[in-house]
Design an enzyme around this catalytic site. Structure first.
Site, PDB file in Angstrom:
ATOM      1  CB  ALA A  13       2.954   8.361  -3.122  1.00 41.78           C
ATOM      2  CB  SER A  14       0.678   6.500  -8.264  1.00 41.65           C
ATOM      3  OG  SER A  14       0.422   4.929  -7.866  1.00 41.65           O
ATOM      4  NE  ARG A  15      -2.621   2.749  -8.973  1.00 38.32           N
ATOM      5  CZ  ARG A  15      -2.542   1.646  -8.461  1.00 38.32           C
ATOM      6  NH1 ARG A  15      -3.526   1.015  -7.800  1.00 38.32           N
ATOM      7  NH2 ARG A  15      -1.426   0.718  -9.245  1.00 38.32           N
ATOM      8  CB  THR A  37       5.682   1.293 -11.228  1.00 34.89           C
ATOM      9  OG1 THR A  37       4.340   1.742 -11.560  1.00 34.89           O
ATOM     10  CG2 THR A  37       5.666   0.239 -10.287  1.00 34.89           C
ATOM     11  N   GLY A  46       2.998  17.869  -4.961  1.00 35.57           N
ATOM     12  CA  GLY A  46       3.665  18.802  -4.028  1.00 35.57           C
ATOM     13  C   GLY A  46       5.010  18.411  -3.321  1.00 35.57           C
ATOM     14  CG  ASN A  81       0.842   3.009   0.712  1.00 34.74           C
ATOM     15  OD1 ASN A  81      -0.398   2.737   1.580  1.00 34.74           O
ATOM     16  ND2 ASN A  81       0.687   3.197  -0.727  1.00 34.74           N
ATOM     17  CE1 TYR A 146      -2.584  -7.241  -0.275  1.00 33.86           C
ATOM     18  CE2 TYR A 146      -4.480  -8.116   1.389  1.00 33.86           C
ATOM     19  CZ  TYR A 146      -3.699  -6.832   0.913  1.00 33.86           C
ATOM     20  OH  TYR A 146      -3.853  -5.651   1.552  1.00 33.86           O
ATOM     21  CB  ALA A 147      -3.698 -14.230   3.261  1.00 38.00           C
TER      22      ALA A 147
HETATM   23  N1  LIG Z   1      -7.782  -0.961   0.562  1.00 38.52           N
HETATM   24  C1  LIG Z   1      -7.777  -1.584   1.583  1.00 38.52           C
HETATM   25  O1  LIG Z   1      -8.957  -1.941   1.944  1.00 38.52           O
HETATM   26  C2  LIG Z   1      -6.497  -2.220   2.291  1.00 38.52           C
HETATM   27  C3  LIG Z   1      -6.487  -2.978   3.770  1.00 38.52           C
HETATM   28  C4  LIG Z   1      -5.395  -3.416   4.155  1.00 38.52           C
HETATM   29  C5  LIG Z   1      -4.312  -2.891   3.884  1.00 38.52           C
HETATM   30  N2  LIG Z   1      -4.203  -2.383   2.710  1.00 38.52           N
HETATM   31  C6  LIG Z   1      -2.654  -2.190   2.106  1.00 38.52           C
HETATM   32  O2  LIG Z   1      -2.522  -0.724   1.967  1.00 38.52           O
HETATM   33  C7  LIG Z   1      -1.622  -0.267   0.956  1.00 38.52           C
HETATM   34  C8  LIG Z   1      -2.405   0.494   0.026  1.00 38.52           C
HETATM   35  O3  LIG Z   1      -3.267  -0.045  -0.536  1.00 38.52           O
HETATM   36  P1  LIG Z   1      -4.426   0.544  -1.291  1.00 38.52           P
HETATM   37  O4  LIG Z   1      -5.743   0.222  -1.190  1.00 38.52           O
HETATM   38  O5  LIG Z   1      -4.170   2.322  -1.436  1.00 38.52           O
HETATM   39  O6  LIG Z   1      -3.783   0.174  -2.771  1.00 38.52           O
HETATM   40  P2  LIG Z   1      -3.904   0.715  -4.560  1.00 38.52           P
HETATM   41  O7  LIG Z   1      -4.790   2.017  -4.615  1.00 38.52           O
HETATM   42  O8  LIG Z   1      -3.962  -0.337  -5.462  1.00 38.52           O
HETATM   43  O9  LIG Z   1      -2.302   1.485  -4.373  1.00 38.52           O
HETATM   44  C9  LIG Z   1      -1.288   0.499  -4.300  1.00 38.52           C
HETATM   45  C10 LIG Z   1      -0.051   1.241  -4.494  1.00 38.52           C
HETATM   46  O10 LIG Z   1       0.950   0.474  -4.675  1.00 38.52           O
HETATM   47  C11 LIG Z   1       1.890   0.998  -5.848  1.00 38.52           C
HETATM   48  N3  LIG Z   1       2.499  -0.286  -6.288  1.00 38.52           N
HETATM   49  C12 LIG Z   1       1.795  -1.732  -6.617  1.00 38.52           C
HETATM   50  N4  LIG Z   1       2.719  -2.381  -7.278  1.00 38.52           N
HETATM   51  C13 LIG Z   1       4.018  -1.885  -7.188  1.00 38.52           C
HETATM   52  C14 LIG Z   1       5.415  -2.097  -7.728  1.00 38.52           C
HETATM   53  N5  LIG Z   1       5.616  -3.276  -8.355  1.00 38.52           N
HETATM   54  N6  LIG Z   1       6.339  -1.418  -7.403  1.00 38.52           N
HETATM   55  C15 LIG Z   1       6.169   0.211  -6.888  1.00 38.52           C
HETATM   56  N7  LIG Z   1       4.781   0.424  -6.581  1.00 38.52           N
HETATM   57  C16 LIG Z   1       3.974  -0.496  -6.765  1.00 38.52           C
HETATM   58  C17 LIG Z   1       0.797   1.569  -6.762  1.00 38.52           C
HETATM   59  O11 LIG Z   1       1.602   2.125  -7.743  1.00 38.52           O
HETATM   60  P3  LIG Z   1       1.764   2.101  -9.214  1.00 38.52           P
HETATM   61  O12 LIG Z   1       0.895   3.301  -9.649  1.00 38.52           O
HETATM   62  O13 LIG Z   1       3.136   2.005  -9.606  1.00 38.52           O
HETATM   63  O14 LIG Z   1       0.833   0.740  -9.504  1.00 38.52           O
HETATM   64  C18 LIG Z   1      -0.042   2.219  -6.032  1.00 38.52           C
HETATM   65  O15 LIG Z   1       0.634   3.409  -5.709  1.00 38.52           O
HETATM   66  C19 LIG Z   1      -1.365  -1.747   0.391  1.00 38.52           C
HETATM   67  O16 LIG Z   1       0.003  -2.222   1.109  1.00 38.52           O
HETATM   68  C20 LIG Z   1      -2.535  -2.426   1.048  1.00 38.52           C
HETATM   69  O17 LIG Z   1      -2.171  -3.943   1.030  1.00 38.52           O
HETATM   70  C21 LIG Z   1      -5.291  -1.786   2.082  1.00 38.52           C
END
Ligand SMILES: NC(=O)c1ccc[n+]([C@@H]2O[C@H](COP(=O)([O-])OP(=O)(O)OC[C@H]3O[C@@H](n4cnc5c(N)ncnc54)[C@H](OP(=O)(O)O)[C@@H]3O)[C@@H](O)[C@H]2O)c1
Length: 213
Positions: A13-15, A37, A46, A81, A146-147
């Site tokens: 949920a950080s980004r 993390t 909130g 997520n 990843y895949a």
């Molecule tokens: N963006 C796309 O187009 C897309 C497409 C298909 C699926 N998804 C999926 O949607 C989800 C969210 O993706 P996003 O695009 O929003 O990615 P993102 O902006 O890179 O955010 C990833 C999140 O995962 C957390 N995370 C990563 N490594 C972690 C760890 N070791 N322990 C705990 N938390 C960890 C990060 O928190 P930290 O601050 O702790 O790093 C961050 O909050 C993912 O599962 C991704 O595979 C995304």
């Protein structure tokens, strides 16, 4: 599911999509527990509680589930997520990258879903949503870690649905599409509208392959 007052755990949920989803859930009146993390980027959401756990170790996923249940008494909705994207040819074997990919994208979501769906099934109500990537999970050149870890997540989703779907627990994958985040900087859509769609699917208890009525 009416979300007001429901206890929801959002990982990552950080980004990106997770942060926008947590904000949308807070706006619905849910009791939202958020995890990443570090708690640094979680404080201004909130949320009802913030949880710092590194999900590259599934033991931490178990500890996270127990901390959130201990704090709020139950978890009604899990949004699995958190995810990491490692782009690599399969022929380039890097054990650390492989380990992190599978722990964060598949094993920790497995542990969280299994641990929390047990309570949901006992209460006869709950939602587990896993952020899947069906465009790449059947196989995509250069994206092996990843895949393949996302393919494992889809398998878990379908298996858990067969096990608890008849007990009042909706289990589904949500495909966010191509979203502009740190994970996909060239993505086409902003996280906000995607999060609204995700929350609508949680309310309806339906995956993104099933149209909302
Ligand atoms: N963006 C796309 O187009 C897309 C497409 C298909 C699926 N998804 C999926 O949607 C989800 C969210 O993706 P996003 O695009 O929003 O990615 P993102 O902006 O890179 O955010 C990833 C999140 O995962 C957390 N995370 C990563 N490594 C972690 C760890 N070791 N322990 C705990 N938390 C960890 C990060 O928190 P930290 O601050 O702790 O790093 C961050 O909050 C993912 O599962 C991704 O595979 C995304």
């Amino acid at each position: 599911m009416e979300l007001t007052g429901k206890v929801v755990l959002v990982t990552g949920a950080s980004r990106g999509i997770g942060r926008a989803t947590a904000q949308a859930l807070v706006a619905r009146g849910a009791t939202v527990a958020v995890a990443a993390t570090s708690e640094d980027a979680l404080g201004d959401l909130g949320a009802a509680s913030t949880h710092a756990f590194d999900l590259s170790d599934p033991a931490n996923a178990l500890a996270l589930a127990e901390e959130v249940e201990g704090r709020h008494g139950r978890v009604d909705v899990l949004v699995n997520n958190a995810g990491v994207r490692v782009d690599q040819l399969v022929t380039h074997v890097d054990l650390d990258d492989l380990d992190r990919s599978f722990q964060v994208n598949a094993l920790s979501p497995y542990v969280l879903a299994g641990r929390l769906a047990a309570g949901m099934a006992e209460r006869g109500e709950g939602v587990v949503v896993n952020l899947v990537a069906p465009v790449v999970s059947p196989g995509r050149r250069g994206m092996g870690p990843y895949a393949s870890s996302k393919a494992a997540l889809e398998s878990l989703t379908n298996t858990l649905r067969q096990e608890v779907g008849g007990k009042g627990v909706a289990v589904f994958g949500f495909d966010p599409g191509w979203v502009r985040t740190d994970l996909a900087p060239d993505g086409k859509e902003e996280p906000g509208p995607v999060a609204e769609r995700l929350v609508a699917h949680i309310e309806a208890g339906k995956g993104s392959k099933t149209p909302l009525s």
